[in-house]
Design a protein around this motif. Structure first.
Motif, mmCIF file in Angstrom:
data_model
loop_
_atom_site.group_PDB
_atom_site.id
_atom_site.type_symbol
_atom_site.label_atom_id
_atom_site.label_comp_id
_atom_site.label_asym_id
_atom_site.label_seq_id
_atom_site.Cartn_x
_atom_site.Cartn_y
_atom_site.Cartn_z
ATOM 1 N N GLN A 44 1.091 -0.947 0.319
ATOM 2 C CA GLN A 44 0.254 0.214 0.232
ATOM 3 C C GLN A 44 1.060 1.143 0.321
ATOM 4 O O GLN A 44 2.067 1.388 0.125
ATOM 5 N N ARG A 45 0.228 2.505 -0.501
ATOM 6 C CA ARG A 45 1.640 3.418 -0.332
ATOM 7 C C ARG A 45 1.165 4.170 0.782
ATOM 8 O O ARG A 45 0.477 4.081 1.399
ATOM 9 N N GLU A 46 2.088 4.533 1.463
ATOM 10 C CA GLU A 46 2.240 4.812 2.455
ATOM 11 C C GLU A 46 2.805 6.254 3.207
ATOM 12 O O GLU A 46 3.556 6.558 2.007
ATOM 13 N N LEU A 47 2.132 7.118 3.956
ATOM 14 C CA LEU A 47 2.902 8.598 3.884
ATOM 15 C C LEU A 47 4.077 8.346 4.596
ATOM 16 O O LEU A 47 4.752 7.610 5.817
ATOM 17 N N VAL A 48 4.797 9.387 4.009
ATOM 18 C CA VAL A 48 6.290 9.138 4.155
ATOM 19 C C VAL A 48 6.873 10.638 4.851
ATOM 20 O O VAL A 48 7.211 10.793 6.186
ATOM 21 N N ALA A 49 5.982 11.918 4.683
ATOM 22 C CA ALA A 49 6.451 12.957 5.404
ATOM 23 C C ALA A 49 4.880 13.958 4.904
ATOM 24 O O ALA A 49 4.897 13.624 3.793
ATOM 25 N N SER A 50 4.507 15.094 5.993
ATOM 26 C CA SER A 50 3.288 15.985 5.023
ATOM 27 C C SER A 50 3.619 17.464 5.188
ATOM 28 O O SER A 50 4.879 16.996 7.722
ATOM 29 N N VAL A 51 3.354 18.573 5.092
ATOM 30 C CA VAL A 51 3.207 19.703 5.984
ATOM 31 C C VAL A 51 2.227 20.548 5.739
ATOM 32 O O VAL A 51 1.663 20.192 4.462
ATOM 33 N N THR A 52 1.634 20.911 6.511
ATOM 34 C CA THR A 52 0.819 21.986 7.048
ATOM 35 C C THR A 52 0.807 22.870 6.459
ATOM 36 O O THR A 52 1.777 23.531 5.877
ATOM 37 N N SER A 53 -0.522 23.736 5.855
ATOM 38 C CA SER A 53 -0.553 25.323 5.607
ATOM 39 C C SER A 53 0.681 25.821 6.749
ATOM 40 O O SER A 53 0.740 27.274 6.227
ATOM 41 N N GLY A 54 0.569 26.017 7.637
ATOM 42 C CA GLY A 54 1.087 26.582 9.110
ATOM 43 C C GLY A 54 2.533 25.869 9.794
ATOM 44 O O GLY A 54 3.056 26.822 10.292
ATOM 45 N N GLY A 55 2.782 25.122 9.087
ATOM 46 C CA GLY A 55 4.075 24.998 8.671
ATOM 47 C C GLY A 55 4.122 23.738 10.026
ATOM 48 O O GLY A 55 5.341 23.243 9.868
ATOM 49 N N ARG A 56 3.081 22.676 10.642
ATOM 50 C CA ARG A 56 3.011 21.287 11.423
ATOM 51 C C ARG A 56 3.863 20.079 10.174
ATOM 52 O O ARG A 56 3.293 20.208 9.170
ATOM 53 N N THR A 57 5.137 19.518 11.052
ATOM 54 C CA THR A 57 5.268 18.863 10.074
ATOM 55 C C THR A 57 4.829 16.895 10.499
ATOM 56 O O THR A 57 4.741 17.212 11.742
ATOM 57 N N ASN A 58 4.935 16.383 9.462
ATOM 58 C CA ASN A 58 4.521 14.558 9.933
ATOM 59 C C ASN A 58 5.206 14.020 9.064
ATOM 60 O O ASN A 58 5.742 13.845 7.969
ATOM 61 N N TYR A 59 6.310 13.272 10.024
ATOM 62 C CA TYR A 59 7.268 11.762 9.241
ATOM 63 C C TYR A 59 6.434 10.175 9.858
ATOM 64 O O TYR A 59 6.662 10.375 11.006
ATOM 65 N N ALA A 60 6.705 9.973 8.685
ATOM 66 C CA ALA A 60 7.132 7.933 8.962
ATOM 67 C C ALA A 60 8.246 8.198 9.930
ATOM 68 O O ALA A 60 8.932 8.489 10.182
ATOM 69 N N ASP A 61 7.968 6.689 10.897
ATOM 70 C CA ASP A 61 8.918 7.047 12.082
ATOM 71 C C ASP A 61 10.291 6.323 11.065
ATOM 72 O O ASP A 61 11.589 6.583 11.863
ATOM 73 N N SER A 62 9.886 5.874 9.819
ATOM 74 C CA SER A 62 11.136 4.958 9.108
ATOM 75 C C SER A 62 12.153 6.234 8.628
ATOM 76 O O SER A 62 13.306 5.857 7.959
ATOM 77 N N VAL A 63 11.235 7.382 8.703
ATOM 78 C CA VAL A 63 12.332 8.705 8.163
ATOM 79 C C VAL A 63 12.428 9.509 8.394
ATOM 80 O O VAL A 63 13.082 10.628 8.584
ATOM 81 N N LYS A 64 12.038 9.438 10.354
ATOM 82 C CA LYS A 64 12.717 10.200 11.478
ATOM 83 C C LYS A 64 13.434 10.633 10.983
ATOM 84 O O LYS A 64 14.373 9.631 11.390
ATOM 85 N N GLY A 65 14.160 11.902 11.088
ATOM 86 C CA GLY A 65 15.628 12.541 11.831
ATOM 87 C C GLY A 65 16.724 12.812 10.358
ATOM 88 O O GLY A 65 18.031 12.209 10.017
ATOM 89 N N ARG A 66 15.768 11.642 8.993
ATOM 90 C CA ARG A 66 17.019 11.234 8.060
ATOM 91 C C ARG A 66 16.006 12.210 6.617
ATOM 92 O O ARG A 66 17.090 12.496 6.204
ATOM 93 N N PHE A 67 15.190 12.424 6.817
ATOM 94 C CA PHE A 67 14.306 12.919 5.657
ATOM 95 C C PHE A 67 13.496 14.538 6.283
ATOM 96 O O PHE A 67 12.800 14.650 7.913
ATOM 97 N N THR A 68 13.763 15.007 5.369
ATOM 98 C CA THR A 68 13.008 16.725 5.983
ATOM 99 C C THR A 68 12.039 17.022 4.720
ATOM 100 O O THR A 68 12.670 17.386 3.609
ATOM 101 N N ILE A 69 10.398 17.746 5.174
ATOM 102 C CA ILE A 69 10.289 17.880 4.290
ATOM 103 C C ILE A 69 9.703 19.292 4.579
ATOM 104 O O ILE A 69 10.568 20.232 5.416
ATOM 105 N N SER A 70 9.414 20.420 3.583
ATOM 106 C CA SER A 70 9.179 21.939 3.429
ATOM 107 C C SER A 70 8.593 21.969 2.077
ATOM 108 O O SER A 70 8.532 21.756 1.300
ATOM 109 N N ARG A 71 7.826 23.246 2.313
ATOM 110 C CA ARG A 71 7.396 23.957 1.109
ATOM 111 C C ARG A 71 7.923 25.305 0.835
ATOM 112 O O ARG A 71 8.204 26.186 1.357
ATOM 113 N N ASP A 72 7.577 26.417 -0.265
ATOM 114 C CA ASP A 72 8.050 27.103 -0.988
ATOM 115 C C ASP A 72 6.409 27.448 -1.417
ATOM 116 O O ASP A 72 5.607 27.142 -2.924
ATOM 117 N N ASN A 73 5.694 27.965 -0.659
ATOM 118 C CA ASN A 73 4.190 28.362 -1.123
ATOM 119 C C ASN A 73 4.251 29.422 -2.428
ATOM 120 O O ASN A 73 3.858 29.476 -3.227
#
Length: 118
Positions: A44-73
């Protein structure tokens, strides 16, 4: 018509880094939750990372500390910075933009392949 186009995938050695980009056209990012997902064959497709419009981020445990999500609106672009890559990170990565309130506004990119191998 909204389109999401990913780029930046490729072949990298274990321990290496990649930066994925996902550029949107036809919409602003206002009010959208932006995410990166991945899907291995037969899984199944799994979430790796997400970021809200307010900048709150969420990461899968398997990538925490290694991956960083960012957005440029301003550029309507979302990034996934991937460090310390492992062979098990090998798969297709997809970006997603889903409006936090109007959930039917839900868009996917076509996917980009990431291969981690020596």
């Amino acid at each position: 018509q909204v389109q999401l186009v990913e780029s930046g995938g490729g072949l990298v050695q274990p321990g290496g880094s990649l930066r994925l980009s996902c550029a949107a056209s036809g919409t602003s990012f206002s009010g959208y939750v932006l995410g990166w997902y991945r899907q291995a064959p037969g899984k199944q497709r799994e979430l790796v990372a997400s970021v809200t419009s307010g900048g709150r981020t969420n990461y899968a445990d398997s990538v925490k500390g290694r991956f960083t999500i960012s957005r440029d609106n301003a550029k309507t672009t979302v990034y996934l910075h991937m460090n310390s890559l492992k062979p098990e990170d090998t798969t297709v990565y997809y970006c997603n933009a889903k409006h936090a309130i109007a959930g039917y506004l839900d868009y996917w990119g076509q996917g980009t392949q990431v291969t981690v191998s020596s």
